[in-house]
Design a protein around this motif. Structure first.
Motif: not given
Length: 846
Positions: A328-330, A676-678, A681-682, A790-791
């Motif tokens: 959960r890093l930026p 944004r997806l990455r 997901n993080r 995400i979806d």
């Protein structure tokens, strides 16, 4: 001040000492030319002692020409003003030691083609970070001794004491010695010792001069000299060996400028997780014969303690490896490890504190913090009878990036807010040489990487000192970036890392080695390994190794069959074994082959040839070797780019293309939507590590994977990808992140308009009502919002790619499969099989 007297003293000293002055000037200037222009490589072995000796002799000679001792004895007979006398001597030393280096550096930089501004800054600023630590002691020693020989003797005595006095503190640490020691340097915090030491050295030396020239007290000045050396040494050792680490780290954190501190909303979510439920472990007495544990060490690039530490620990001591990753890093940020300590607790009371063999493990571009530990035998015997828990305590620096594109033309380029940098491919072509210069404001760390391949990063040493500690110094960083053939390198990515905050993060783990004894038993003579696995690849295929390039062999699986030939290409990081289930079904009507591309599985892992055209050429090489003239290409995921390239350029060899959730524009992997997806997901909770007991056979692991919402992977694929037959690395992916990133970095937008062959694009749409993974909290509203986003984002991108395919592929067909997974050949095998059969029947193929 009487300048006539000052000039007279200066001339007198210069005339008296000109041979020594000339020799020093020539040595210092010559050193600059020899090192900067790389004229004499052997000089590097002798330069430091020769320069130190020549400067010391000059300083002693200058001050002792008018000995301070004689000034005290004959004060009234020597009416020279003290200010003029001292200023003249300091000017001579300045002119003989500092100026030659300045002039020589300026000339050498111009010869090397450096910009004028860089040359001036490089020449004027100090380059040796320890010069202000040594010179004050040397100056004071010069004024309290009578002769050069006596002064050199005093310096030697001080050096001997410096190396002898700290010996009880600085001996090689054992596993139970948790002081940070010399690791403070690699942690970027050396300044906590050297900066106060420099200040104390300068102040005490000035006080000694005052005692000599104003109070005429030689003995008091001599005592001050001893005190200066002792205090300087104490300040250097204080944060390394004397002060508790918590105090040292708190002091470092307090120096961070408030403007740079990130919001607590960014740092609070950052967490640590173990990548394995049970740590690889071995009894120390079995290390010599335990090749599997040695391989686990090597895979993490670790080393263990010395043999002496092992003997002290006892034969029943346990060596083990931890692999921890920050979460959960930026996006694009990283953490830098400063310190780690392992604390063992029994009944809520701390029993032991361990230090690892190596502190700093995060400078190679990886994301895991790996360490090797040894738990002494007496600790093992005590803890195994109690309810034990383990806590790993990490001190971390949060770093945010600022990136530049640096041409590899060998020219100096101005980098805003950094300085000047150049990059050039070495003569041997095996690495890229990077040289960066910064003036007074130094970056915390610099890294260089091939464009789009973060795993190729090389880092400079970390430097977390505040700006005021290096205002008089320049910084020159040299890096060697390896494997340049992984990607085009007309430019490379240079990243400056700035400190955004300091973090203390802990990770609690049950049991002595990360879990309870039932889950992770201690290694013993009766039970040396955590698991004994029995895995077999039972798929009906013959395995071949086909040479496709110099030193490159690809694994090819031949599933046999007759009829229209079909060649199967796996997704990114996957192997040919991913088709082990569906390929035999296809082989009932067709000749079927599957290829593991270079960089994955059992195929070669070279450091070149990962652009789409070369990967596609590899497929043609395999076809030629297997005597296949024209085939149907079936590709999963990222293999779609190879399909499009081959279908557009070699229609005479390709009868048709089948995209298995693969017809996407993968070149937009760094678009705002992809970023944004990455980021989303993080933020998702990580999947728990796999218990070792469930890695023992294919059935138990498959049951777990299905319970967690995954597809049932073929047994051969799990063997190839997860090292399930290795007792210490079972469950750890074999994927080489550098090669996989090289593949994605080289991808360009698909040229569907060039396709001259029929193509079937199968798209998998996930079940919108699928259950949440077991480790997700159904009551976490933010988590549910992120999943919904995400979806939506993935669905929008999928439909955009479908329309792109429909509009631009002349002979294209689209099949949308609902309630499917990306690994669609497993989630919807019969639908995919029927679609391929129907598609192939309509092709004109021999």
């Amino acid at each position: 001040m009487n300048f006539k007297i000052l000039l007279a003293i200066f001339k007198k000293d210069l005339r008296s000492l000109y041979p020594i002055v000339l020799l020093t000037v020539l040595l210092i200037a010559g050193d600059v030319f020899l090192t900067r222009l790389e004229l004499l490589s052997v000089w590097a072995s002798f330069r430091q002692p020769l320069l130190f000796l020549s400067c010391a002799v000059l300083i002693f000679a200058v001050f002792q020409l008018d000995s301070a001792v004689s000034l005290v004895d004959d004060w009234l007979c020597r009416p020279a003003p003290k200010n003029a006398l001292l200023t003249a001597k300091l000017l001579l030393i300045f002119a003989a030691i500092y100026l030659p280096g300045v002039i020589a550096t300026f000339i050498a930089d111009l010869i090397l083609g450096f910009p004028l501004k860089e040359s001036i800054l490089d020449a004027g600023l100090l380059q040796d970070p320890y010069v202000l630590l040594i010179l004050p002691v040397m100056f004071l020693a010069a004024v309290v001794t009578r002769t050069v020989v006596q002064g050199i003797g005093v310096l030697i005595a001080i050096l001997v004491c410096i190396f002898v006095i700290p010996t009880p503190l600085t001996h090689a640490p054992g596993p139970l010695d948790v002081g940070i020691g010399e690791a403070l340097i690699n942690a970027g915090m050396e300044w906590l010792g050297t900066a106060p030491a420099k200040l104390a050295s300068i102040v005490l030396a000035a006080f000694g001069f005052w005692l000599v020239y104003s109070r005429r007290s030689i003995w008091a000045a001599r005592v001050t000299l001893v005190l200066t050396a002792a205090v300087t040494l104490l300040f250097v050792l204080l944060p390394m060996w004397v002060l508790p680490w918590r105090s040292v780290f708190a002091l470092q954190a307090a120096t961070l400028r408030h403007a740079n501190v990130v919001d607590v909303g960014i740092t609070e979510p950052i967490a640590l997780r173990t990548t394995r439920l049970c740590f690889p472990a071995s009894r120390v007495s079995e290390l010599a014969s335990n090749s599997a544990f040695t391989a686990a060490l090597q895979s993490s690039e670790l080393r263990l303690w010395s043999d002496e530490s092992f003997r002290d620990s006892g034969s029943d001591a346990v060596a083990f490896i931890t692999n921890i990753e920050p979460r959960r890093l930026p996006l694009n940020w990283r953490v830098k490890l400063n310190y780690v300590e392992a604390d063992y607790y029994a009944n809520s009371a701390r029993q032991y504190s361990l230090r690892p063999a190596v502190y700093i493990t995060d400078n190679g571009g990886g994301t895991t913090l790996s360490h090797a530990w040894v738990l002494p035998a007496q600790a093992v015997h005590k803890l195994e009878t109690q309810n034990t828990s383990l806590r790993l305590n990490y001190s971390l620096t949060l770093l945010k990036p600022r990136s530049y594109k640096l041409p590899t033309d060998g020219k100096r380029h101005a980098m805003p807010d950094l300085g000047f940098c150049s990059a050039l491919l070495s003569a041997a072509g095996d690495h890229i040489e990077i040289d960066c210069f910064s003036a007074a404001d130094h970056p915390a760390q610099i890294s260089a990487e091939l464009n789009g391949i973060p795993a190729s990063r090389v880092f400079s040493a970390a430097e977390f000192s505040p700006a005021w500690t290096h205002w008089a110094y320049s910084q020159r960083v040299k890096l060697a970036l390896g494997s340049p053939r992984l990607a085009p390198h007309e430019t490379i990515t240079l990243t400056v890392w700035e400190v955004a905050g300091y973090l203390k993060k802990s990770l609690g783990l049950p049991g002595i080695l990360g879990a309870g004894f039932d889950t992770c038993p201690l290694p013993s003579a009766a039970n040396p390994h955590f698991q004994k696995s029995v895995w077999r690849d039972v798929a009906p295929h013959e395995t071949y190794s086909v040479t496709v390039d110099e030193g490159v062999q690809l694994e090819v699986l031949d599933f046999g069959g007759t009829g229209a030939p079909i060649v199967l290409l796996p997704g990114l990081g996957a192997t040919a074994h991913s088709y082990d289930d569906i390929a035999p079904l296809l082989a009932e009507r067709h000749r079927v082959l599957a290829i593991t591309r270079r960089g994955a599985g059992y195929s070669s892992k070279p450091d070149f040839g990962f652009d789409t055209s070369r990967l596609a050429q590899d497929v043609l090489e395999v076809m030629d070797d297997m005597r296949l003239h024209k085939v149907v290409l079936v590709g999963s995921s990222i293999a779609g780019d190879e399909l499009t390239w081959l279908g557009g350029r070699h229609p005479n060899r390709i009868a048709g293309l089948v995209y298995l959730d693969a017809a996407y524009d993968h070149s937009i992997s760094h678009s705002p939507a992809a970023d944004r997806l990455r980021e989303l997901n993080r933020s998702l909770p990580p999947e728990p590590p796999i218990p070792p007991a469930l890695l023992r056979d294919y059935g138990t692991l498959s049951t777990l994977m299905e319970a967690r919402g995954h597809m049932r992977y073929p047994e051969g694929e799990l063997i190839a990808l997860l090292q399930v037959n290795n007792p210490y690395l079972a469950g750890v992916p074999t994927i080489d992140s550098r090669t996989q990133q090289a593949i994605t970095a080289a991808i360009r937008p698909p040229n569907y308009g060039a396709l001259k062959v029929p193509a079937l694009a199968i798209y998998a749409f996930a079940d919108p009502n699928r259950p949440l993974p077991l480790w997700y909290d159904a009551n976490d509203k933010q988590l549910l919002m992120h999943l919904a986003e995400i979806d939506r984002t993935a669905d929008t991108e999928k439909h955009r790619n479908i329309e792109l395919f429909k509009q631009r592929v002349a002979h294209g067909e689209v099949l949308e499969i609902a309630n499917a997974a990306h690994y669609v050949i497993q989630s919807n095998q019969q639908e995919v099989l029927a679609a391929i059969e129907r598609f192939v029947k309509g092709l004109d193929i021999e």
